[in-house]
Design an enzyme around this catalytic site. Sequence first.
Site, PDB file in Angstrom:
ATOM      1  N   GLY A  32       0.812  -1.213   0.000  1.00  0.00           N
ATOM      2  CA  GLY A  32       0.000   0.000   0.000  1.00  0.00           C
ATOM      3  C   GLY A  32       0.842   1.257   0.000  1.00  0.00           C
ATOM      4  CB  CYS A  45       1.819  -8.915   0.679  1.00  0.00           C
ATOM      5  SG  CYS A  45       1.222  -9.868  -0.734  1.00  0.00           S
ATOM      6  CB  CYS A  94       0.312 -12.882  -0.086  1.00  0.00           C
ATOM      7  SG  CYS A  94      -0.458 -11.595   0.896  1.00  0.00           S
ATOM      8  CE  LYS A  96      -1.207 -17.416   1.930  1.00  0.00           C
ATOM      9  NZ  LYS A  96      -2.384 -16.590   2.306  1.00  0.00           N
ATOM     10  CB  ALA A 133       9.615   7.173   9.938  1.00  0.00           C
ATOM     11  N   GLY A 145      -7.632 -21.169  14.870  1.00  0.00           N
ATOM     12  CA  GLY A 145      -8.509 -21.761  13.869  1.00  0.00           C
ATOM     13  C   GLY A 145      -8.862 -20.814  12.749  1.00  0.00           C
ATOM     14  CE1 TYR A 167      -5.112 -15.045   6.058  1.00  0.00           C
ATOM     15  CE2 TYR A 167      -6.650 -14.110   7.644  1.00  0.00           C
ATOM     16  CZ  TYR A 167      -5.535 -13.983   6.843  1.00  0.00           C
ATOM     17  OH  TYR A 167      -4.835 -12.800   6.828  1.00  0.00           O
ATOM     18  CD  GLU A 180      -4.251 -19.077   3.944  1.00  0.00           C
ATOM     19  OE1 GLU A 180      -4.980 -18.592   3.056  1.00  0.00           O
ATOM     20  OE2 GLU A 180      -3.334 -18.423   4.486  1.00  0.00           O
ATOM     21  NE  ARG A 187      -8.238 -19.564  23.743  1.00  0.00           N
ATOM     22  CZ  ARG A 187      -7.845 -18.415  24.270  1.00  0.00           C
ATOM     23  NH1 ARG A 187      -8.587 -17.333  24.118  1.00  0.00           N
ATOM     24  NH2 ARG A 187      -6.705 -18.339  24.938  1.00  0.00           N
ATOM     25  CG  ASP A 234      -2.884  -5.548   7.134  1.00  0.00           C
ATOM     26  OD1 ASP A 234      -3.738  -5.283   6.272  1.00  0.00           O
ATOM     27  OD2 ASP A 234      -2.271  -6.623   7.179  1.00  0.00           O
ATOM     28  CG  HIS A 275     -20.050 -30.115 -19.742  1.00  0.00           C
ATOM     29  ND1 HIS A 275     -20.373 -30.490 -18.453  1.00  0.00           N
ATOM     30  CD2 HIS A 275     -19.934 -31.268 -20.462  1.00  0.00           C
ATOM     31  CE1 HIS A 275     -20.453 -31.811 -18.401  1.00  0.00           C
ATOM     32  NE2 HIS A 275     -20.193 -32.306 -19.604  1.00  0.00           N
ATOM     33  CD  GLU A 282     -20.598 -28.138 -16.100  1.00  0.00           C
ATOM     34  OE1 GLU A 282     -21.570 -28.091 -16.882  1.00  0.00           O
ATOM     35  OE2 GLU A 282     -19.664 -28.956 -16.205  1.00  0.00           O
TER      36      GLU A 282
END
Length: 454
Positions: A18, A46, A51, A54, A118, A179, A181, A185, A202, A306, A438, A443
Amino acid sequence: MADDQFDYDLFVIGGGSGGVRAARVAAGEYGARVGLAEEDRYGGTCVIRGCVPKKLMVFASTYRDMFQDARDYGWSVSDGPFDWHVFAAKMRAELDRLEGVYRKLLDGTGVDKFDARATLKDAHTVTLSTGEEKTAKHILIATGGRPVRPDMKNADLGLISDDIFDLEKLPRSMLIIGGGYIACEFACILHGLGVDVSMYYRGGQILNGFDDETRALIAGQMAARGIDMQPGSSVLEMEEREGGIWTKSTQGVEKIYDHLFFATGRAPNSNDMGLEELGIKLGRNGAIEVDEYSQTAVPSVYAIGDVTDRVNLTPVAIREGMAFVQTVFGAEPTPVDHELIPSAVFTQPEMGTVGLSEEDAREQEPIEVYATSFKPMQTSFAGREDRVMMKLIVSQKTRVVLGCHIVAPQAGEMIQLAGIAVKMGATKEQFDQTCAVHPTMSEELVTMRTPTRT
Protein backbone atom coordinates in the site's frame (compact mmCIF):
# COMPACT_ATOMS: atom_id res chain seq x y z
CA MET A 1 2.04 21.68 -6.42
CA ALA A 2 5.25 21.88 -4.40
CA ASP A 3 5.10 23.72 -1.11
CA ASP A 4 8.64 24.91 -0.43
CA GLN A 5 8.10 25.26 3.31
CA PHE A 6 8.26 21.44 3.50
CA ASP A 7 10.94 18.97 2.43
CA TYR A 8 8.29 16.81 0.77
CA ASP A 9 4.71 16.99 -0.43
CA LEU A 10 4.22 13.46 0.95
CA PHE A 11 6.17 11.32 3.37
CA VAL A 12 5.15 7.66 3.56
CA ILE A 13 5.98 5.52 6.57
CA GLY A 14 6.06 1.89 5.46
CA GLY A 15 7.38 0.18 2.33
CA GLY A 16 4.72 -2.47 1.90
CA SER A 17 2.31 -2.84 -1.01
CA GLY A 18 0.00 0.00 0.00
CA GLY A 19 2.71 2.49 0.93
CA VAL A 20 4.82 1.81 -2.15
CA ARG A 21 1.83 2.13 -4.48
CA ALA A 22 0.76 5.45 -2.94
CA ALA A 23 4.32 6.80 -3.03
CA ARG A 24 5.10 5.93 -6.63
CA VAL A 25 1.72 7.05 -8.01
CA ALA A 26 1.88 10.36 -6.13
CA ALA A 27 5.38 10.94 -7.48
CA GLY A 28 5.04 9.41 -10.93
CA GLU A 29 1.57 10.55 -11.95
CA TYR A 30 1.13 13.75 -9.96
CA GLY A 31 4.71 15.01 -9.73
CA ALA A 32 4.73 15.11 -5.93
CA ARG A 33 8.00 15.22 -4.00
CA VAL A 34 7.84 12.01 -1.99
CA GLY A 35 9.97 10.43 0.72
CA LEU A 36 9.45 6.94 2.13
CA ALA A 37 10.90 5.25 5.20
CA GLU A 38 10.98 1.48 5.78
CA GLU A 39 12.69 -0.02 8.82
CA ASP A 40 12.73 -3.61 7.56
CA ARG A 41 12.40 -5.00 4.02
CA TYR A 42 10.55 -3.44 1.10
CA GLY A 43 7.47 -5.36 0.03
CA GLY A 44 5.99 -5.64 3.50
CA THR A 45 4.11 -8.57 4.94
CA CYS A 46 2.66 -9.75 1.64
CA VAL A 47 5.87 -10.04 -0.33
CA ILE A 48 8.38 -10.89 2.38
CA ARG A 49 6.53 -12.86 5.07
CA GLY A 50 2.99 -13.42 3.91
CA CYS A 51 1.04 -13.97 0.71
CA VAL A 52 3.91 -14.65 -1.70
CA PRO A 53 6.07 -17.11 0.27
CA LYS A 54 2.93 -18.73 1.64
CA LYS A 55 1.55 -19.31 -1.86
CA LEU A 56 4.87 -20.79 -2.97
CA MET A 57 4.60 -23.17 -0.01
CA VAL A 58 1.02 -23.99 -1.02
CA PHE A 59 2.26 -24.94 -4.49
CA ALA A 60 5.04 -27.09 -3.02
CA SER A 61 2.67 -28.87 -0.65
CA THR A 62 0.24 -30.03 -3.35
CA TYR A 63 2.69 -32.25 -5.23
CA ARG A 64 2.35 -35.22 -2.89
CA ASP A 65 -1.28 -35.66 -3.95
CA MET A 66 -0.29 -35.13 -7.56
CA PHE A 67 2.16 -38.03 -7.45
CA GLN A 68 -0.58 -40.37 -6.23
CA ASP A 69 -3.06 -38.99 -8.75
CA ALA A 70 -0.52 -39.52 -11.55
CA ARG A 71 -0.17 -43.19 -10.61
CA ASP A 72 -3.95 -43.55 -10.56
CA TYR A 73 -4.04 -42.07 -14.06
CA GLY A 74 -1.50 -44.59 -15.33
CA TRP A 75 1.80 -42.79 -14.92
CA SER A 76 4.78 -44.59 -13.37
CA VAL A 77 6.08 -42.06 -10.87
CA SER A 78 7.49 -42.33 -7.39
CA ASP A 79 7.38 -39.95 -4.44
CA GLY A 80 10.80 -38.49 -3.83
CA PRO A 81 11.55 -37.02 -0.41
CA PHE A 82 10.79 -33.31 -0.21
CA ASP A 83 14.01 -31.28 0.14
CA TRP A 84 13.17 -28.25 2.26
CA HIS A 85 16.64 -26.78 1.77
CA VAL A 86 16.30 -26.69 -2.01
CA PHE A 87 12.84 -25.16 -1.85
CA ALA A 88 13.67 -22.65 0.90
CA ALA A 89 16.76 -21.38 -0.93
CA LYS A 90 14.76 -20.76 -4.10
CA MET A 91 11.92 -19.16 -2.13
CA ARG A 92 14.26 -16.76 -0.36
CA ALA A 93 15.99 -15.87 -3.61
CA GLU A 94 12.59 -15.05 -5.12
CA LEU A 95 11.74 -12.80 -2.17
CA ASP A 96 15.06 -11.00 -2.61
CA ARG A 97 14.23 -10.48 -6.29
CA LEU A 98 10.78 -9.10 -5.49
CA GLU A 99 12.18 -6.74 -2.87
CA GLY A 100 14.54 -5.45 -5.53
CA VAL A 101 11.56 -4.86 -7.82
CA TYR A 102 9.85 -2.77 -5.15
CA ARG A 103 12.98 -0.68 -4.66
CA LYS A 104 13.33 -0.11 -8.41
CA LEU A 105 9.69 0.95 -8.67
CA LEU A 106 10.38 3.72 -6.17
CA ASP A 107 13.65 4.70 -7.83
CA GLY A 108 11.90 4.90 -11.17
CA THR A 109 9.54 7.60 -9.95
CA GLY A 110 12.12 9.59 -7.98
CA VAL A 111 10.94 8.67 -4.49
CA ASP A 112 13.60 9.23 -1.83
CA LYS A 113 14.07 6.05 0.22
CA PHE A 114 15.18 5.93 3.84
CA ASP A 115 16.08 2.57 5.35
CA ALA A 116 15.09 3.63 8.83
CA ARG A 117 12.30 3.60 11.38
CA ALA A 118 10.15 6.73 11.30
CA THR A 119 8.06 8.27 14.07
CA LEU A 120 5.97 11.43 14.15
CA LYS A 121 7.35 14.51 15.87
CA ASP A 122 4.45 16.74 14.91
CA ALA A 123 1.72 16.99 12.29
CA HIS A 124 4.24 17.67 9.52
CA THR A 125 7.52 16.23 10.81
CA VAL A 126 8.89 12.70 10.98
CA THR A 127 11.95 11.69 12.93
CA LEU A 128 14.10 8.91 11.50
CA SER A 129 16.08 6.41 13.54
CA THR A 130 19.19 7.81 11.82
CA GLY A 131 18.60 11.06 13.70
CA GLU A 132 17.36 12.97 10.65
CA GLU A 133 14.11 14.92 10.58
CA LYS A 134 12.00 15.40 7.46
CA THR A 135 8.99 17.64 6.97
CA ALA A 136 6.03 16.98 4.69
CA LYS A 137 2.74 18.60 3.84
CA HIS A 138 1.08 15.19 4.11
CA ILE A 139 2.13 12.08 6.02
CA LEU A 140 0.82 8.62 5.16
CA ILE A 141 1.20 5.80 7.69
CA ALA A 142 1.29 2.37 6.03
CA THR A 143 3.16 0.30 8.59
CA GLY A 144 0.97 -2.81 8.39
CA GLY A 145 0.56 -5.37 11.15
CA ARG A 146 2.44 -8.13 12.91
CA PRO A 147 1.63 -11.56 14.36
CA VAL A 148 1.35 -11.68 18.14
CA ARG A 149 1.93 -14.34 20.75
CA PRO A 150 -0.57 -14.89 23.56
CA ASP A 151 0.21 -13.61 27.03
CA MET A 152 1.27 -16.84 28.70
CA LYS A 153 4.34 -18.38 30.29
CA ASN A 154 6.96 -19.59 27.78
CA ALA A 155 5.06 -18.16 24.82
CA ASP A 156 8.42 -17.19 23.32
CA LEU A 157 9.04 -20.90 22.67
CA GLY A 158 6.30 -20.87 20.04
CA LEU A 159 6.75 -19.81 16.44
CA ILE A 160 4.70 -17.11 14.70
CA SER A 161 3.94 -16.89 11.00
CA ASP A 162 7.04 -14.76 10.30
CA ASP A 163 9.20 -17.61 11.57
CA ILE A 164 7.83 -20.33 9.31
CA PHE A 165 9.66 -19.06 6.25
CA ASP A 166 13.00 -19.06 8.08
CA LEU A 167 12.92 -22.63 9.37
CA GLU A 168 16.27 -24.36 8.96
CA LYS A 169 14.56 -27.70 8.52
CA LEU A 170 11.04 -29.07 8.43
CA PRO A 171 9.86 -30.42 11.79
CA ARG A 172 8.48 -33.92 12.14
CA SER A 173 5.53 -32.61 14.15
CA MET A 174 3.84 -29.24 14.62
CA LEU A 175 1.07 -28.06 16.92
CA ILE A 176 -0.81 -25.09 15.50
CA ILE A 177 -2.78 -22.92 17.92
CA GLY A 178 -5.69 -21.11 16.29
CA GLY A 179 -8.51 -21.76 13.87
CA GLY A 180 -8.36 -18.75 11.58
CA TYR A 181 -7.29 -18.69 7.97
CA ILE A 182 -3.56 -18.43 8.75
CA ALA A 183 -3.75 -21.47 11.06
CA CYS A 184 -5.74 -23.48 8.53
CA GLU A 185 -3.58 -22.56 5.56
CA PHE A 186 -0.35 -23.51 7.31
CA ALA A 187 -1.89 -26.70 8.69
CA CYS A 188 -2.62 -27.80 5.11
CA ILE A 189 0.76 -26.63 3.82
CA LEU A 190 2.81 -28.37 6.49
CA HIS A 191 0.74 -31.54 6.31
CA GLY A 192 1.24 -31.60 2.54
CA LEU A 193 4.99 -31.31 3.06
CA GLY A 194 4.96 -34.35 5.32
CA VAL A 195 4.72 -32.79 8.79
CA ASP A 196 2.49 -34.44 11.42
CA VAL A 197 0.10 -31.56 12.16
CA SER A 198 -2.30 -31.02 15.07
CA MET A 199 -4.59 -28.02 15.49
CA TYR A 200 -6.02 -26.62 18.73
CA TYR A 201 -8.77 -24.02 18.38
CA ARG A 202 -11.08 -22.68 21.05
CA GLY A 203 -14.31 -22.60 19.06
CA GLY A 204 -16.37 -25.47 17.82
CA GLN A 205 -15.36 -24.85 14.21
CA ILE A 206 -12.51 -23.34 12.19
CA LEU A 207 -12.64 -20.16 10.09
CA ASN A 208 -14.92 -18.12 12.30
CA GLY A 209 -16.79 -15.44 10.35
CA PHE A 210 -16.98 -17.37 7.10
CA ASP A 211 -20.05 -19.19 5.79
CA ASP A 212 -20.85 -22.10 8.13
CA GLU A 213 -21.50 -24.69 5.44
CA THR A 214 -18.28 -23.96 3.58
CA ARG A 215 -16.07 -23.99 6.66
CA ALA A 216 -17.61 -27.25 7.82
CA LEU A 217 -16.71 -28.84 4.48
CA ILE A 218 -13.12 -27.59 4.71
CA ALA A 219 -12.77 -28.87 8.29
CA GLY A 220 -14.04 -32.28 7.24
CA GLN A 221 -11.63 -32.43 4.31
CA MET A 222 -8.70 -31.38 6.50
CA ALA A 223 -9.51 -34.10 9.03
CA ALA A 224 -9.92 -36.68 6.26
CA ARG A 225 -6.44 -35.81 5.00
CA GLY A 226 -5.00 -36.66 8.40
CA ILE A 227 -4.73 -33.34 10.20
CA ASP A 228 -5.51 -33.80 13.90
CA MET A 229 -8.34 -31.32 14.53
CA GLN A 230 -9.03 -30.50 18.19
CA PRO A 231 -11.96 -28.07 18.64
CA GLY A 232 -12.55 -26.51 22.03
CA SER A 233 -8.87 -26.80 22.90
CA SER A 234 -5.99 -24.50 23.70
CA VAL A 235 -2.60 -24.74 25.35
CA LEU A 236 -2.60 -24.47 29.12
CA GLU A 237 1.13 -25.04 29.68
CA MET A 238 4.23 -25.39 27.54
CA GLU A 239 7.94 -25.90 28.15
CA GLU A 240 11.05 -27.30 26.51
CA ARG A 241 11.49 -31.05 27.00
CA GLU A 242 13.41 -33.79 25.22
CA GLY A 243 14.45 -31.55 22.35
CA GLY A 244 10.89 -30.38 21.65
CA ILE A 245 7.98 -28.46 23.15
CA TRP A 246 5.95 -30.24 25.80
CA THR A 247 2.36 -29.04 25.96
CA LYS A 248 -0.63 -29.62 28.15
CA SER A 249 -3.99 -28.73 26.64
CA THR A 250 -7.10 -27.40 28.31
CA GLN A 251 -8.51 -30.89 27.72
CA GLY A 252 -5.67 -32.41 29.76
CA VAL A 253 -3.80 -33.88 26.78
CA GLU A 254 -0.01 -33.91 27.19
CA LYS A 255 2.31 -34.31 24.20
CA ILE A 256 5.72 -33.25 22.91
CA TYR A 257 5.96 -31.59 19.47
CA ASP A 258 9.00 -30.51 17.52
CA HIS A 259 7.49 -27.03 17.19
CA LEU A 260 4.45 -25.08 18.33
CA PHE A 261 3.06 -22.36 16.08
CA PHE A 262 0.85 -19.55 17.38
CA ALA A 263 -1.65 -18.34 14.75
CA THR A 264 -3.76 -16.47 17.27
CA GLY A 265 -4.01 -13.03 15.77
CA ARG A 266 -2.25 -9.94 14.51
CA ALA A 267 -1.86 -6.39 15.78
CA PRO A 268 -1.40 -3.09 13.93
CA ASN A 269 2.13 -1.66 13.86
CA SER A 270 1.26 1.64 15.53
CA ASN A 271 3.14 1.39 18.80
CA ASP A 272 5.78 3.92 19.87
CA MET A 273 5.22 6.18 16.88
CA GLY A 274 4.10 9.26 18.82
CA LEU A 275 0.58 9.07 17.42
CA GLU A 276 -1.59 9.56 20.47
CA GLU A 277 0.57 12.44 21.65
CA LEU A 278 -0.42 14.26 18.46
CA GLY A 279 -4.12 13.53 18.94
CA ILE A 280 -4.35 10.62 16.51
CA LYS A 281 -6.90 8.19 17.89
CA LEU A 282 -6.13 4.49 18.29
CA GLY A 283 -8.58 1.64 18.75
CA ARG A 284 -8.33 -0.90 21.56
CA ASN A 285 -6.01 -3.10 19.53
CA GLY A 286 -3.85 -0.19 18.42
CA ALA A 287 -5.58 0.35 15.07
CA ILE A 288 -5.32 3.90 13.74
CA GLU A 289 -8.81 5.35 13.47
CA VAL A 290 -9.53 6.99 10.13
CA ASP A 291 -12.52 8.31 8.20
CA GLU A 292 -13.80 7.09 4.84
CA TYR A 293 -10.95 8.97 3.13
CA SER A 294 -8.29 7.33 5.37
CA GLN A 295 -7.73 10.62 7.19
CA THR A 296 -6.90 10.62 10.91
CA ALA A 297 -7.99 13.15 13.52
CA VAL A 298 -4.87 15.14 12.54
CA PRO A 299 -5.79 16.52 9.06
CA SER A 300 -2.29 16.22 7.55
CA VAL A 301 -1.89 12.58 8.61
CA TYR A 302 -3.50 9.63 6.81
CA ALA A 303 -3.28 5.87 7.33
CA ILE A 304 -3.98 2.88 5.09
CA GLY A 305 -3.70 -0.90 5.19
CA ASP A 306 -3.51 -3.27 8.11
CA VAL A 307 -2.47 -0.56 10.55
CA THR A 308 -6.07 0.67 10.34
CA ASP A 309 -7.50 -2.85 10.83
CA ARG A 310 -10.36 -2.34 8.42
CA VAL A 311 -10.08 -5.13 5.83
CA ASN A 312 -6.65 -6.69 6.19
CA LEU A 313 -5.90 -7.78 2.64
CA THR A 314 -3.07 -6.63 0.39
CA PRO A 315 -5.27 -5.59 -2.58
CA VAL A 316 -7.38 -3.55 -0.16
CA ALA A 317 -4.31 -1.70 1.13
CA ILE A 318 -3.36 -0.93 -2.48
CA ARG A 319 -6.89 0.33 -3.22
CA GLU A 320 -6.79 2.47 -0.09
CA GLY A 321 -3.45 3.91 -1.19
CA MET A 322 -4.86 4.76 -4.61
CA ALA A 323 -7.95 6.39 -3.08
CA PHE A 324 -5.68 8.46 -0.82
CA VAL A 325 -3.63 9.71 -3.78
CA GLN A 326 -6.72 10.57 -5.79
CA THR A 327 -8.18 12.43 -2.83
CA VAL A 328 -5.09 14.40 -1.81
CA PHE A 329 -3.18 14.88 -5.06
CA GLY A 330 -5.82 14.35 -7.73
CA ALA A 331 -8.44 16.71 -6.26
CA GLU A 332 -10.95 13.87 -6.53
CA PRO A 333 -12.28 13.03 -3.05
CA THR A 334 -12.44 9.24 -3.24
CA PRO A 335 -13.86 7.27 -0.32
CA VAL A 336 -12.56 3.74 0.11
CA ASP A 337 -14.94 1.06 -1.13
CA HIS A 338 -14.90 -1.91 1.25
CA GLU A 339 -18.07 -3.51 -0.11
CA LEU A 340 -18.12 -6.93 -1.81
CA ILE A 341 -14.41 -7.69 -1.64
CA PRO A 342 -13.57 -11.17 -3.00
CA SER A 343 -11.09 -13.18 -0.95
CA ALA A 344 -9.58 -16.65 -0.85
CA VAL A 345 -8.37 -18.98 1.88
CA PHE A 346 -5.60 -21.21 0.54
CA THR A 347 -6.50 -24.35 2.41
CA GLN A 348 -6.70 -27.70 0.64
CA PRO A 349 -9.26 -27.48 -0.84
CA GLU A 350 -9.28 -23.71 -1.27
CA MET A 351 -12.18 -21.47 -0.37
CA GLY A 352 -13.20 -18.45 -2.41
CA THR A 353 -15.83 -16.08 -1.10
CA VAL A 354 -17.48 -12.78 -1.92
CA GLY A 355 -20.48 -11.10 -0.32
CA LEU A 356 -22.63 -12.30 2.55
CA SER A 357 -22.53 -15.66 4.25
CA GLU A 358 -25.81 -17.53 4.52
CA GLU A 359 -26.00 -16.66 8.22
CA ASP A 360 -25.44 -12.92 7.72
CA ALA A 361 -27.82 -12.78 4.78
CA ARG A 362 -30.60 -14.41 6.80
CA GLU A 363 -30.28 -11.70 9.42
CA GLN A 364 -30.68 -9.09 6.71
CA GLU A 365 -33.62 -10.32 4.61
CA PRO A 366 -35.48 -13.39 3.25
CA ILE A 367 -33.17 -15.39 0.99
CA GLU A 368 -32.89 -18.45 -1.20
CA VAL A 369 -29.85 -20.71 -0.99
CA TYR A 370 -28.58 -22.60 -4.01
CA ALA A 371 -25.87 -25.09 -3.10
CA THR A 372 -24.34 -28.26 -4.43
CA SER A 373 -21.54 -30.49 -3.21
CA PHE A 374 -20.02 -33.24 -5.31
CA LYS A 375 -16.87 -35.20 -6.11
CA PRO A 376 -14.95 -33.41 -8.88
CA MET A 377 -14.17 -35.46 -11.96
CA GLN A 378 -10.38 -35.26 -11.76
CA THR A 379 -9.93 -36.59 -8.23
CA SER A 380 -12.96 -38.88 -8.33
CA PHE A 381 -11.42 -40.74 -11.26
CA ALA A 382 -8.24 -41.11 -9.19
CA GLY A 383 -10.24 -42.69 -6.38
CA ARG A 384 -10.08 -39.81 -3.93
CA GLU A 385 -13.01 -38.87 -1.71
CA ASP A 386 -12.48 -35.10 -2.04
CA ARG A 387 -15.62 -33.00 -2.34
CA VAL A 388 -16.20 -29.49 -3.63
CA MET A 389 -19.02 -27.00 -3.10
CA MET A 390 -20.64 -24.21 -5.12
CA LYS A 391 -23.05 -21.94 -3.26
CA LEU A 392 -25.08 -18.85 -4.09
CA ILE A 393 -27.06 -16.71 -1.64
CA VAL A 394 -29.93 -14.90 -3.38
CA SER A 395 -32.30 -12.16 -2.22
CA GLN A 396 -35.90 -13.30 -2.55
CA LYS A 397 -37.05 -9.74 -3.17
CA THR A 398 -34.52 -8.40 -5.68
CA ARG A 399 -33.09 -11.72 -6.96
CA VAL A 400 -29.61 -10.18 -6.57
CA VAL A 401 -26.84 -12.64 -5.70
CA LEU A 402 -25.80 -11.50 -2.21
CA GLY A 403 -22.99 -14.00 -1.75
CA CYS A 404 -20.99 -16.59 -3.64
CA HIS A 405 -18.94 -19.27 -1.88
CA ILE A 406 -16.72 -21.86 -3.52
CA VAL A 407 -14.78 -24.71 -1.93
CA ALA A 408 -12.66 -26.39 -4.58
CA PRO A 409 -9.18 -26.58 -6.04
CA GLN A 410 -8.39 -23.19 -7.59
CA ALA A 411 -11.34 -21.56 -5.82
CA GLY A 412 -9.29 -18.37 -5.57
CA GLU A 413 -9.09 -18.17 -9.35
CA MET A 414 -12.82 -18.80 -9.70
CA ILE A 415 -13.96 -16.27 -7.10
CA GLN A 416 -11.99 -13.47 -8.77
CA LEU A 417 -14.21 -13.82 -11.83
CA ALA A 418 -17.43 -14.51 -9.92
CA GLY A 419 -16.66 -11.44 -7.83
CA ILE A 420 -17.07 -9.21 -10.88
CA ALA A 421 -20.66 -10.38 -11.38
CA VAL A 422 -21.52 -10.08 -7.68
CA LYS A 423 -19.96 -6.61 -7.50
CA MET A 424 -22.06 -5.56 -10.51
CA GLY A 425 -25.22 -6.68 -8.73
CA ALA A 426 -26.01 -9.62 -11.00
CA THR A 427 -29.25 -11.48 -10.35
CA LYS A 428 -29.73 -15.23 -10.09
CA GLU A 429 -31.51 -15.16 -13.44
CA GLN A 430 -28.50 -13.48 -15.06
CA PHE A 431 -26.30 -16.24 -13.68
CA ASP A 432 -28.78 -18.75 -15.16
CA GLN A 433 -28.70 -17.05 -18.56
CA THR A 434 -24.95 -17.63 -18.78
CA CYS A 435 -24.06 -20.71 -20.79
CA ALA A 436 -22.13 -23.32 -18.82
CA VAL A 437 -18.56 -24.28 -19.67
CA HIS A 438 -18.56 -28.06 -19.66
CA PRO A 439 -17.05 -30.10 -18.13
CA THR A 440 -15.88 -27.84 -15.30
CA MET A 441 -16.58 -27.59 -11.60
CA SER A 442 -17.59 -23.95 -11.86
CA GLU A 443 -20.39 -24.64 -14.37
CA GLU A 444 -22.50 -25.52 -11.34
CA LEU A 445 -22.68 -21.80 -10.53
CA VAL A 446 -24.90 -21.28 -13.57
CA THR A 447 -26.83 -24.56 -13.64
CA MET A 448 -28.45 -24.68 -10.16
CA ARG A 449 -32.17 -24.14 -10.81
CA THR A 450 -33.88 -25.17 -7.59
CA PRO A 451 -33.20 -23.61 -4.18
CA THR A 452 -31.67 -25.96 -1.64
CA ARG A 453 -33.50 -24.09 1.11
CA THR A 454 -35.09 -20.73 1.85
